[in-house]
Design an enzyme around this catalytic site. Sequence first.
Site, PDB file in Angstrom:
ATOM      1  N   PRO A 104     -15.230 -36.800 -36.452  1.00  0.00           N
ATOM      2  CA  PRO A 104     -14.261 -36.054 -35.642  1.00  0.00           C
ATOM      3  C   PRO A 104     -13.930 -34.665 -36.180  1.00  0.00           C
ATOM      4  CG  PRO A 104     -13.128 -37.677 -36.972  1.00  0.00           C
ATOM      5  CD  PRO A 104     -14.601 -37.876 -37.214  1.00  0.00           C
ATOM      6  N   CYS A 105     -14.867 -33.760 -36.066  1.00  0.00           N
ATOM      7  CA  CYS A 105     -14.654 -32.391 -36.545  1.00  0.00           C
ATOM      8  C   CYS A 105     -13.568 -31.671 -35.762  1.00  0.00           C
ATOM      9  CB  CYS A 105     -15.965 -31.606 -36.514  1.00  0.00           C
ATOM     10  SG  CYS A 105     -16.733 -31.540 -34.894  1.00  0.00           S
ATOM     11  N   HIS A 106     -13.234 -32.157 -34.565  1.00  0.00           N
ATOM     12  CA  HIS A 106     -12.153 -31.527 -33.799  1.00  0.00           C
ATOM     13  C   HIS A 106     -10.801 -31.711 -34.485  1.00  0.00           C
ATOM     14  CE1 HIS A 106     -12.062 -35.704 -32.402  1.00  0.00           C
ATOM     15  NE2 HIS A 106     -10.806 -35.479 -32.013  1.00  0.00           N
TER      16      HIS A 106
END
Length: 201
Positions: A169-171
Amino acid sequence: MSVTCVSYTADGWGVGEVWHEGARLVWHELPRAREGDASGVAPSPGTRARARGRARETPTQGGAEHPPPSRSTVAVRRARVSRGPAPEVERLVHRFREYFEGAAVAFADVAIDDDGWTPFQRDVVAAMRSVPYGEVVSYSDLARLAGHPRAQRAAGTVCAGNRFPLVVPCHRIVSAAGIGSYPGLGPDYKRRLLALEGVTL
């Protein structure tokens, strides 16, 4: 075993793609409206083949070193469109749809293709995967979580090359001054993902 692609539709988001080799995720493209297609219908195999050919020159995500399989990293003889996904892939697609409907879905159990990664990249990805739904950390926090406290720029580079959004989950990684970037889809898409998780920046 061959790499296969399964397209899925997320209401209000568009069409996404899951590229997998057996139960291992090779690439995930987040859903978005397709060019010239307001219907949300998945592109045909011919459209995908043309996209793969065009992307050899202009990949849209992941940069030149890591374009998505739909845009040429998978050898043409190995790539095929799935006629019926494996049960574990069907479950993963179902989980992606649940996520886009607002459910707090975790993806920590999803096996990802990490062939060729450095120990640093593995550390950063493991740290990203540990950031829970509905929470955010800064790039410097991510570097600390990964055990490399002085490497926030390098950690940001790993985020920028992420082939597994949501699963990795780079967001949920933001800049100290605000939302930060989101290569390929832009900060508005990142903001929308975070809002779905109850985070506003």
